[in-house]
Structures are given as structure tokens and as C-alpha cells.
Design a protein around this motif. Structure first.
Motif, PDB file in Angstrom:
ATOM      1  N   UNK A  86     107.626  31.987  31.979  1.00 41.54           N
ATOM      2  CA  UNK A  86     106.275  31.837  32.477  1.00 41.54           C
ATOM      3  C   UNK A  86     106.214  30.916  33.670  1.00 41.54           C
ATOM      4  N   UNK A 136     103.936  51.430  14.556  1.00 43.52           N
ATOM      5  CA  UNK A 136     105.129  50.866  15.176  1.00 43.52           C
ATOM      6  C   UNK A 136     105.051  50.979  16.691  1.00 43.52           C
ATOM      7  N   UNK A 137     105.298  49.876  17.404  1.00 46.96           N
ATOM      8  CA  UNK A 137     105.295  49.894  18.856  1.00 46.96           C
ATOM      9  C   UNK A 137     106.726  49.856  19.374  1.00 46.96           C
ATOM     10  N   UNK A 138     107.526  49.048  18.714  1.00 50.22           N
ATOM     11  CA  UNK A 138     108.902  48.877  19.152  1.00 50.22           C
ATOM     12  C   UNK A 138     109.811  49.768  18.319  1.00 50.22           C
ATOM     13  N   UNK A 139     109.559  49.786  17.033  1.00 53.27           N
ATOM     14  CA  UNK A 139     110.345  50.626  16.122  1.00 53.27           C
ATOM     15  C   UNK A 139     109.590  51.924  15.857  1.00 53.27           C
ATOM     16  N   UNK A 140     110.326  53.021  15.801  1.00 50.79           N
ATOM     17  CA  UNK A 140     109.644  54.304  15.602  1.00 50.79           C
ATOM     18  C   UNK A 140     109.260  54.558  14.155  1.00 50.79           C
ATOM     19  N   UNK A 141     108.511  53.638  13.566  1.00 45.81           N
ATOM     20  CA  UNK A 141     108.045  53.871  12.207  1.00 45.81           C
ATOM     21  C   UNK A 141     106.764  53.097  11.997  1.00 45.81           C
ATOM     22  N   UNK A 173     115.864  41.844  23.111  1.00 45.82           N
ATOM     23  CA  UNK A 173     115.489  43.194  22.716  1.00 45.82           C
ATOM     24  C   UNK A 173     116.642  43.960  22.084  1.00 45.82           C
ATOM     25  N   UNK A 180     109.462  50.402  25.054  1.00 43.59           N
ATOM     26  CA  UNK A 180     109.343  50.301  23.605  1.00 43.59           C
ATOM     27  C   UNK A 180     109.435  51.664  22.937  1.00 43.59           C
ATOM     28  N   UNK A 182     111.112  55.219  21.729  1.00 39.06           N
ATOM     29  CA  UNK A 182     112.434  55.732  21.326  1.00 39.06           C
ATOM     30  C   UNK A 182     112.293  57.210  21.005  1.00 39.06           C
ATOM     31  N   UNK A 207     111.674  30.919  26.358  1.00 30.48           N
ATOM     32  CA  UNK A 207     110.554  31.841  26.483  1.00 30.48           C
ATOM     33  C   UNK A 207     109.584  31.338  27.538  1.00 30.48           C
ATOM     34  N   UNK A 263      94.766  47.583  22.163  1.00 36.00           N
ATOM     35  CA  UNK A 263      95.928  47.503  23.043  1.00 36.00           C
ATOM     36  C   UNK A 263      97.029  46.586  22.530  1.00 36.00           C
ATOM     37  N   UNK A 264      96.635  45.499  21.926  1.00 37.78           N
ATOM     38  CA  UNK A 264      97.687  44.627  21.398  1.00 37.78           C
ATOM     39  C   UNK A 264      97.166  43.847  20.196  1.00 37.78           C
ATOM     40  N   UNK A 319     106.886  37.534  38.081  1.00 38.94           N
ATOM     41  CA  UNK A 319     106.421  36.928  36.841  1.00 38.94           C
ATOM     42  C   UNK A 319     106.853  37.829  35.698  1.00 38.94           C
ATOM     43  N   UNK A 368     102.251  56.905  20.652  1.00 38.69           N
ATOM     44  CA  UNK A 368     101.862  55.601  20.115  1.00 38.69           C
ATOM     45  C   UNK A 368     102.517  54.426  20.806  1.00 38.69           C
ATOM     46  N   UNK A 369     103.529  54.649  21.638  1.00 34.27           N
ATOM     47  CA  UNK A 369     104.113  53.486  22.313  1.00 34.27           C
ATOM     48  C   UNK A 369     103.355  53.220  23.602  1.00 34.27           C
ATOM     49  N   UNK A 370     103.114  51.960  23.820  1.00 37.57           N
ATOM     50  CA  UNK A 370     102.345  51.596  25.012  1.00 37.57           C
ATOM     51  C   UNK A 370     103.218  51.455  26.241  1.00 37.57           C
ATOM     52  N   UNK A 424     107.411  58.304  23.340  1.00 43.87           N
ATOM     53  CA  UNK A 424     107.033  58.497  21.939  1.00 43.87           C
ATOM     54  C   UNK A 424     105.547  58.272  21.776  1.00 43.87           C
ATOM     55  N   UNK A 467     116.660  45.918  27.981  1.00 39.35           N
ATOM     56  CA  UNK A 467     116.314  44.607  28.520  1.00 39.35           C
ATOM     57  C   UNK A 467     117.538  43.723  28.437  1.00 39.35           C
TER      58      UNK A 467
END
Lengths: 382, 226, 387
Positions: A247, A159-164, A64, C68, C70, A243, A99-100, C333, C62-64, C60, C102
Motif C-alpha cells: 500500500x 467461491x471466488x478463488x476456489x471453484x466451489x 496466491x 481468481x 479456474x 502486506x 461485489x465483495x 499501486x 461467479x468469479x469477479x 468461471x 501471482x
């Protein structure tokens, strides 16, 4: 009437019990195979020829954490490095998904990425269009088909991770890789939207040969040791396995459940099939009296129980194989499962288990037949 | 003194199909049975004697004809009425005893009473009376597998008696017994008829058993002979 | 009038050898069901248990997930002076700006690395989360590269004992304390000073704000105010609501548990049916006798159904009992929301066990239905004649 015919007619004497026995074996083997397929799909990294040459370089802290863009020239100069591109996971939410989003989007440098996307087949004009237009992207055929997209369409993402939030114009559609689901777009486009932070997610590097690959990872790791952004370079396969190791518990869980299923199955079927044969003691005793030898009676019993179990395996495992070939799994599971195929090994396992089942359930009746004398057998009126 | 007829049978016939053949089990039987009789039905196998017994007892239906037991035409009752009627009016004794293996002798004898409205106390009294009559009061807590064949059959007779029915119906009751037990059982049946006034109808192929009865009738190929 | 219960009961007991396998089969099906659902229940319990009902979480729009999201310092500067936010004794606004990072750290058993959630938090952040207690050592000193790890995580990761250090990025962090999250999502976190965290991991932006409003009414106003202001692009909700929504990890497990249970139970129904057909088939004469004695068909069917249900119930009880052995067992997990390791316990609730038992009974009833009806339908004579 042949011996085989006799065995078959005997087995079918009580049609209902026959059906139930076969059904419970079939059901349990179907479940076993399904569990294994799901497990395989979830944990096995996708493998293709190119992956042995490819290396992923990430920040040592965690996946991350971003890497400074200025690392590129340093890596490029390392002996054994044939190509390098930024490779940033954007992880946006596609318009319409709640959701995803089940397919990934990556920011790369298209001109450099060509080398690394060696398996991908894209018409050259589409490739050129992609390189030329900064806001464009190429889309994997599976995703394009799923959403009915063609060249020229637009794909908006939140954007979920990046704010754009970004929107791409589809310049081309690729296929031929092991995972034809992804969207590849310009790293520069992402940089602009973020105000040029000067970072990338990871580096995607290609080694010049298979022998060089492990050496290259070492050199890259060394190159940034004790800097402010230490890296961990690993071969693509090692990365994917890493990865997967997260699991670990799920694998154990599914593995455990599979064992439970098999055990339960064994238990129930063995006992019901034994029950079936116990009822026919008198009949077997009569056969004995008529002159059939023990050996032949054993063969009858074995043939019947094997036949039952194998039939169950055929319907259960075979049914699973057929079902998953005809079902459109990506559609049904919303992209969670893509391949979902029953491998020959799984079928072999299922039939082996069926064989063991057949054997075990014949044991008790065979012992009974061996022990009981003709007279006693004939006496069993009840 | 002539006692009234308890069973009146007129032109009773029973036919059924077995594959492609039409089997005539009973052919136009007419018969009267007086109260208190110990009647034995005799004949070779396939003569229809068991069929006749089953119809009288309400567990089979004729194709034609009438069978009245104490003014009730049992051939006209529906399934559930028949079940109730059997419970109150008929006691069965089978060749194979047919006791419930998981219940004790006491509980087996009590079974028919569970369908009545009697209180637990009254039921206990009647069960004990029945068991004493057949001489098995001390074995009331035993399971069938703990009893000998003769004892099992006697428990079955106690069960047959416990609702105080008019008819006791027995289908080859001594078929699975040794001669000693057989004697005991037949004596009890005789006692029931002579001293207690029950009407006993028994199917048998053994003339020595038939000798315990007060009257004997013969069947052959579904018809009364003699 | 019905057949006595002891008839069904004793028949179950007497046939235990032949029905043993089926009972065990049902026990296993119930076991799998209860175990998987208890896994999901454990995850849900830990997230449902998280948060103080007074607090408001801001991320923010829209972030779930918090990790994630910012948000900028400018936002903090403005919001902290809103009158809706309560103040502590030193008249500081009760709002904390956290940074979530993380970090990939080695497991204690050497089986590789896993992502751990690090929370850069201020003293006020600790104050706002009274559910989290220090169980060993002390809190980190602001300005120092110190860290307080969850006691449950300490058992799973290398170098998490008091006094030990581990490398995260270029620097070394020293473990000075252990925290206990009280069975919540915080049991999967490690806390350090927010500013140190930001400088260490080169973060300009925060991940989330946690605020304590003056009272309920102020809280509602705060929520509305933040949602309405377009400059912010922020989303505000109650902290407990935010955590309760984190169902992404539990959902597929629940689904899997349900799916598996249904599939296995179809097999179990077939098996039960087979068993009952055999067991009832051996008693045709007995059933005929009962009907001769005057018992109605429905009484016979009822008694046989009870037998099937009892059989299955025994299996169900056994299955629940075995599942209960796992109750409280801690496991971990990868959480789907945060992509970090989450620790939780198998939670075998009475409700789950009840569901397992009902499930077993239904399997038993379904399995015995056809055999019972068939047996009772046989004409009495045929029943009496059978061998």
C-alpha cells in the motif's frame, strides 16, 4: 472587568469573523484527523500479545500459490514448533453481498487451531461442536452481530478463488481476538469440495517462545529449500507489514494530502487572523496611549489568536473524536473500516498545529504593534 | 426676474430611535429653494442640516412631510425609482470625496453615465466636457491616489455634473481641504450656480465658505432659525 | 445597468496581498481534487483502454476477476471447435487459454516485494492481443523458461532487464523481451509460455479463455451459447466489457477525492467568506457611493460576486496548473481486483481541469454571497457614514 474578560469581549466583537475563523480551523483539523485515522486503520497491522509467537508460512512464489499438505509432518518435527494448523484463505462472497465481502473466511484444522487461537474466547461446548461437525464453522462476534447470526444459522458462500460454493452451519461464536470478524471452518470440508487436491493455502505455526520464533522461521525456510514448494516463513507481524508495504503509494498519497491540508490551513487562518488584528490598530494604539506596555499588548494579541486556534482544534479534533466514537463505522462503511478511532497522539498533533497556527498568526500584528507609534496608530481612521 | 422654485419643502420632519431615546432630527421644516440659487445650510453639529440635505437628495426619507423637487415628490418614490431619479437629477459632492480607488479620474466621472443609454462616444464627450470645466482634463488617466485632495474633489464635482442634473448637493465639500484648494472648489461651485444655472445646495459650518453662496439658512436642533 | 467588469477585476488585483492566502488555499483544494481524480482517471483509462473489441473473454461463472477464475481443459476442448470461433490462416481456432499466476518479486529499489501478474499465454493469445507490442528483445520460445515483461514494470522490479533472470518458485525465468501494452492493463503484466507456466506453478486449470468470433453476430451467438450451457458453469462477455468493469481500484480513490474536496472546500468557503467580509467591509463607503450614484443593489451584488468568483478562479487555475505538472507521471499501486501491482499514469484530462475550475468558482461564489448581500443591504446613509 478582568483582562481575560476584556480579551474575550474583544475577540467576540465581530462575531461573524470569530465564527468563521474558528470554523475554518475546526474544519481543517477535523479533516486532518480523519485522514490520519483512515490511514492508521488501513495500514497498521492489528496487534495482540499472541502475534509475537505466531508465524505464517506461505509459498515462496506468492501468497496466491498453494502449499502441499504433506509439508505438515515435516514442520511439526522442527524444534521450537509448538503447534501448527493449515490456514487457507477461502475468500468467498457471502450471500447478499454484491461485489465483495468485508470479512474473511479461513479453512483450518479445528483441533490444531485451538492452540493458535489462544486469544479467542469460545464456550467449550461450542468449540466441541465445531470440532465434531465437519461442515460447521465458528464466527467472530462482530460479524455475527452485524448480520444478526446465532448458533445454528447457516452461512452460504460463493467461491471466488476456489471453484466451489460452501455453506457452513454456525457451531459457535468467538470473541476476544484483535479481529473478531472472521469465519473459521474445516480444511477437510474445503478439500472434499475440491476433490482432495492435497494442498493448503498457508501454514499457521506457533513457536514455543518469543526467542525461538525467529529461529523457527529460519528452520522452516531451510527445511523446504530446493524442494518443489519452497516456502517463506515470517512472523505474523512481518507478514502483515509486508502486506502493508504494498500500500506504500496510498500511504504517501494520504500523507502528502495531509501536509497540503495543514499548509493550506495555516496560510488561510494566519492571514485572516492577521487581518482581524490589523483592523484594531487604532484600538491598540489607544491602549498604548493609556499606558499599556508593548509586552501586554503582545499578550493580548497572542491570547486572542491562541484562543481562536485552540477553540478550532477543540471543535475540529475533539469533534472528530466524539463523532467516531458514536458512529457505527463498520456499519456505515460496509465493513471497510472497523476500528476508526482517534488516538491521543492524533489529538496532540492537532492541538500542536493549532498552537503553531496561533503563534504564526500573531506574528504580523505583533510586529505591527511594535513598529507603529501611538500617534500613527491613532491616525488610522481608515 | 424671479426664477421658479425647484425645491418645495412643507412640514418636513424626521425622527428616529437611538437606543431608548427618540431623536428629533428635523422638526416641521418648510422651505422653498429657487432655481439657480447657491444655498448654504449652516448650523452646529447635530442641527439636522445634513439630514435635510440627504432628504432633498433622495438618500434619506422623512417621517412626515413633503419634499418636491421639480414637481416630483421624492418622499413617495420607491427604492429603485429613487435610484434612477438620483442618477438623473442630483449630483453629489462629499466631504470625503468618495472616488472609487480602482478607477481612473475619467472612469470615475463616467460612472453615472453607465446607467444611461448613451453611446460610448457620447459618454466620452460628456466626461471630457465635465473634466475640462473643473480644469482636470490632463489628469483624466490618473488614479485617485495620484491626485491631491483638491484635485480629487474637483473630479468629484465633474462626476456630479456629468449627467447634467438640476441639483448639485454638497456636504461639507471643503472639510478635508487646505484653504487654497477649498477656494478653488468653492469658486467652481459658485460658477456652476451663477453662470451655468445649476442649483447648488451646500452644507457647511464655515462662514467663509458660506460667503460664496447666494443665500444662507440656519438650523438648530432641527428647526430653522432666522 | 451593470457595473463595469474592470471594477471587479481591478479590485481583485489591488487586494492581492490580503487575498493571496485565500487564493492559495483555493488553489490547493483544487489541486488535491484534480490530482486524486486524475489518479482514478489514470486507472480507469488503462483498464478502459484494454482489450480488442472483437474478442470474447471467458471465465468461471461467479468469479469477479480473471486471476481468481479456474476453468478446465475439458471446457477448452469443447469450446475450441464451436463454429462461432474464427480461424487463422493455419485453420487453427482463434482461441487462447491463459493461466494467471501471482508471483511475489522484489522491487528494484529494495523496498520489499510486490505481487506481479504473470500470464501464461500461447502464441495465439499474443495474436489475439494486437494492442500489445514488443518494444525490445524478442518473444519467448515455447517450451523454454523465458519471459517477456512489461517495459513499465521493468523500471520497478529487480532483474527485469533483458538477459537477466529472476527466481519464481523453483525455477529461474530469463527476461528475453519487453512489451508495451499501449496504455492498458497489459502494461502491468509479464507473459510467458502457457505450458511452461502451468508446469512451473503446478496448475492443472486455466484462468481464462480469449476467443475471436467470426463476426459480431457469431459473437452474440457464442455469448448466448456459453451462458445457456449448464455443464460449463462459465461466463462469457466481450473482452472490453470485462476490463471496463474493473473499477474496484479506481472507485475508492474517486470517492476519496470527492470527499476530500468537499471537506476542504467547506474550509475554503469559510476562508473565502472571511476574506470577502474583510475586503468588502473596508469598502462600505465606496459601495454606498455607488448606490448614491444610482446603481441598484443587484448590480452591486453582482459586481462583488464576480470579484469573489474571479479570485477563486485565479486559485483554480493555479491549482490546475500545479496538478498538470503531474500529468503523465507513471506510478503504481496494488490493484484490488487482481491483488497485483498495476502501473498507470496520472491523467489530468481537460474535463477534470474544467471540473476543478467550476469547483473553484462555486467556492468563490458561495464565499462572497453573504458578504455581498449584506453590504448591499446597508441603508445608503449608514454606508456613507462608515469609517
Amino acid at each position: 472587568m478582568t483582562i481575560a474578560g476584556f480579551i474575550v469581549r474583544n475577540a467576540l466583537r465581530n462575531k461573524r469573523r470569530f465564527l468563521l475563523s474558528v470554523s475554518s480551523v475546526a474544519m481543517s483539523l477535523f479533516l486532518l484527523v480523519t485522514l490520519q485515522v483512515a490511514l492508521r486503520e488501513l495500514t497498521n497491522p492489528i496487534n495482540d500479545e499472541g502475534s509475537t509467537l505466531r508465524i505464517i508460512v506461505r509459498n515462496k512464489v506468492s501468497l496466491a500459490q498453494p502449499l502441499p499438505a504433506r509439508q505438515l509432518p515435516t514442520i511439526e518435527r522442527i524444534p521450537g514448533v509448538a503447534a501448527i494448523t493449515p490456514f487457507s484463505y477461502y475468500g468467498g462472497l457471502y450471500k447478499g453481498d454484491e461485489k465483495f465481502t468485508s470479512f474473511a473466511q479461513f479453512a483450518v484444522d479445528p483441533a490444531r487451531a485451538l492452540d493458535l487461537l489462544s486469544d479467542a474466547r469460545v464456550p467449550p461446548e461450542q468449540m466441541q461442536a465445531w470440532i465434531a461437525d465437519r461442515t460447521s464453522a465458528i464466527v467472530g462476534k462482530m460479524t455475527a452481530d452485524r448480520y444478526g447470526l446465532k448458533v445454528g444459522d447457516r452461512m452460504p458462500f460463493t467461491g471466488q478463488i476456489y471453484p466451489c460454493d460452501l455453506e457452513f452451519k454456525i457451531a459457535g461464536i468467538y470473541q476476544g481476538t484483535a479481529d473478531d470478524r472472521n469465519v473459521m471452518f474445516h480444511q477437510k470440508y474445503l478439500d472434499e469440495a475440491l476433490g482432495d487436491p492435497g494442498t493448503v493455502g498457508t501454514w499457521w505455526v506457533k513457536a514455543s517462545s518469543v526467542e525461538e520464533a525467529p529461529l523457527v522461521t529460519e528452520r522452516i525456510n531451510k527445511a523446504f529449500a530446493n524442494t518443489s514448494a519452497e516456502v517463506r516463513a515470517e512472523t505474523e507481524r512481518a507478514f502483515q507489514l509486508g502486506f502493508v508495504s504494498m500500500w506504500a503509494n496510498i500511504k504517501i498519497l494520504i500523507g502528502g494530502i495531509s501536509m497540503v491540508v495543514v499548509f493550506a490551513l495555516l496560510l488561510v487562518t494566519v492571514s485572516t487572523m492577521s487581518m482581524a488584528i490589523r483592523e484594531r490598530f487604532r484600538e491598540l494604539a489607544v491602549l498604548k496611549a493609556l499606558g499599556f506596555r508593548r509586552r501586554e499588548l503582545f499578550a493580548f494579541i497572542l491570547a486572542e489568536s491562541f484562543g481562536l486556534a485552540t477553540l478550532g482544534a477543540f471543535f475540529g479534533a475533539g469533534g472528530a473524536w466524539l463523532l467516531y466514537r458514536t458512529l457505527d463505522m463498520p456499519k456505515l462503511t460496509g465493513g471497510m473500516f472497523v476500528v476508526f478511532e482517534v488516538t491521543p497522539q492524533m489529538l496532540a498533533l492537532a492541538f500542536t498545529i493549532a498552537a503553531v497556527l496561533g503563534l504564526l498568526s500573531a506574528v504580523a500584528p505583533m510586529i505591527g504593534v511594535a513598529r507603529t507609534s501611538v500617534v500613527q496608530g491613532l491616525k488610522t481612521l481608515d | 426676474m424671479s426664477l421658479p422654485n425647484i425645491v418645495t419643502i412643507r412640514e418636513l420632519s424626521k425622527e428616529y430611535r437611538q437606543g431608548e431615546i427618540n431623536v428629533v432630527a428635523l422638526n416641521n421644516i418648510s422651505l422653498d429653494i429657487a432655481q439657480g440659487e447657491f444655498l448654504t445650510l449652516m448650523g452646529p453639529s447635530g442641527s439636522g442640516k445634513s439630514t435635510l440635505l440627504h432628504i432633498i437628495a433622495g438618500i434619506d426619507r422623512p417621517t412626515k412631510g413633503v419634499c418636491r423637487v421639480q414637481d416630483i415628490d421624492v418622499t413617495k418614490l420607491n427604492e429603485s425609482r429613487l435610484a434612477d431619479w438620483r442618477n438623473q437629477n442630483v449630483g453629489f459632492v462629499f466631504q470625503t470625496f468618495n472616488l472609487i480607488p480602482v478607477l481612473t479620474a475619467f472612469e470615475n466621472v463616467e460612472l453615472p453615465l453607465l446607467l444611461t443609454r448613451l453611446s460610448g462616444k457620447r459618454r466620452r464627450e460628456q466626461v471630457n466636457t465635465a473634466l475640462e470645466l473643473v480644469g482636470l482634463a490632463e489628469r483624466s488617466r490618473h488614479l485617485p491616489r495620484q491626485l491631491s485632495g483638491g484635485q480629487e474633489q474637483r473630479v468629484a464635482i465633474a462626476r456630479a455634473l456629468v449627467t447634467d442634473p438640476k441639483l448639485i448637493v454638497a456636504d461639507e465639500p471643503t472639510g478635508n481641504l487646505d484653504s487654497g484648494s477649498a477656494q478653488e472648489v468653492l469658486s467652481i461651485l459658485q460658477l456652476l450656480s451663477r453662470q451655468i444655472g445649476k442649483t447648488v445646495i451646500m452644507v457647511t459650518h464655515d462662514p467663509k465658505a458660506a460667503a460664496f453662496g447666494s443665500r444662507s439658512i440656519h438650523l438648530e436642533k432641527g428647526e430653522l432659525t432666522n | 445597468m451593470a457595473l463595469p467588469l474592470r471594477y471587479s477585476f481591478r479590485n481583485v488585483l489591488i487586494r492581492w496581498r490580503s487575498t493571496f492566502a485565500t487564493v492559495l488555499g483555493i488553489a490547493l483544494v483544487v489541486f488535491v481534487f484534480v490530482l486524486l481524480q486524475s489518479l482514478a482517471a489514470g486507472i480507469e483509462k488503462s483498464s478502459g483502454n484494454t482489450g480488442d473489441s472483437r474478442n470474447i473473454m471467458i471465465v468461471r461463472k461467479g468469479s469477479t476477476a480473471e486471476s481468481a477464475s479456474l476453468i478446465s481443459r475439458e471446457n477448452l476442448r469443447e469450446i475450441q471447435y464451436f463454429e462461432e470461433i474464427a480461424r487463422n490462416e493455419r485453420n487453427e481456432p482463434l482461441i487462447s487459454a491463459d493461466v494467471l499466476v501471482l508471483v511475489s518479486l522484489p522491487r528494484i529499489d529494495g523496498s520489499g516485494e510486490a505481487n506481479v501478474l504473470l500470464r501464461g499465454i500461447s502464441a495465439r493469445g499474443v495474436e489475439l492481443r494486437p494492442q500489445v507490442q514488443l518494444v525490445a528483445g524478442r518473444w519467448f520460445t515455447p517450451g523454454k523458461r523465458e519471459i517477456v515483461v512489461s517495459s513499465r514494470m521493468a523500471k520497478r522490479f529487480a532483474n527485469f532487464s533483458l538477459g537477466q533472470s529472476f527466481k519464481a518458485g523453483t525455477a529461474s525465468l530469463t527476461v528475453v523481451g519487453w512489451l508495451d501494452g499501449g496504455g492498458s492493463a497489459f502494461d502491468s503484466e509479464c507473459w510467458m509460455d502457457a505450458d511452461e507456466c502451468r508446469s512451473l506453478f503446478e496448475r492443472d486449470l486455466y484462468s481464462s479463455f480469449l476467443a475471436r468470433p467470426v463476426d459480431e453476430a457469431a459473437g452474440a451467438k457464442l455469448l448466448a451459447r456459453i451462458e445457456a450451457d449448464r455443464r460449463f458453469k462459465l461466463k462469457a462477455e466481450k473482452e472490453v466489457a470485462y476490463y471496463q468493469k474493473q473499477t474496484m481500484t479506481a472507485a475508492p480513490i474517486k470517492w476519496l477525492g470527492g470527499f476530500l474536496a468537499i471537506m476542504m472546500s467547506v474550509g475554503a468557503v469559510f476562508a473565502a467568506m472571511n476574506t470577502m467580509y474583510a475586503s468588502i467591509g473596508a469598502r462600505t463607503r465606496e459601495i454606498g457611493t455607488l448606490r448614491v450614484l444610482g446603481f441598484r443593489r443587484r448590480s452591486v451584488v453582482a459586481a462583488l460576486l464576480i470579484e469573489g468568483a474571479l479570485l477563486a478562479l485565479i486559485g483554480g487555475v493555479a491549482g490546475c496548473a500545479i496538478a498538470y505538472l503531474w500529468n503523465g507521471y507513471t506510478t503504481a499501486t496494488m490493484g484490488f481486483e487482481t491483488f497485483s501491482e498495476i502501473v498507470f499514469e496520472f491523467t489530468v484530462t481537460p474535463r477534470l481541469m474544467g471540473e476543478g475550475l467550476i469547483f473553484a468558482v462555486i467556492v468563490g461564489l458561495m464565499g462572497s454571497f453573504l458578504p455581498s448581500v449584506r453590504a448591499s443591504r446597508l441603508p445608503v446613509i449608514n454606508a456613507l457614514k462608515s469609517v
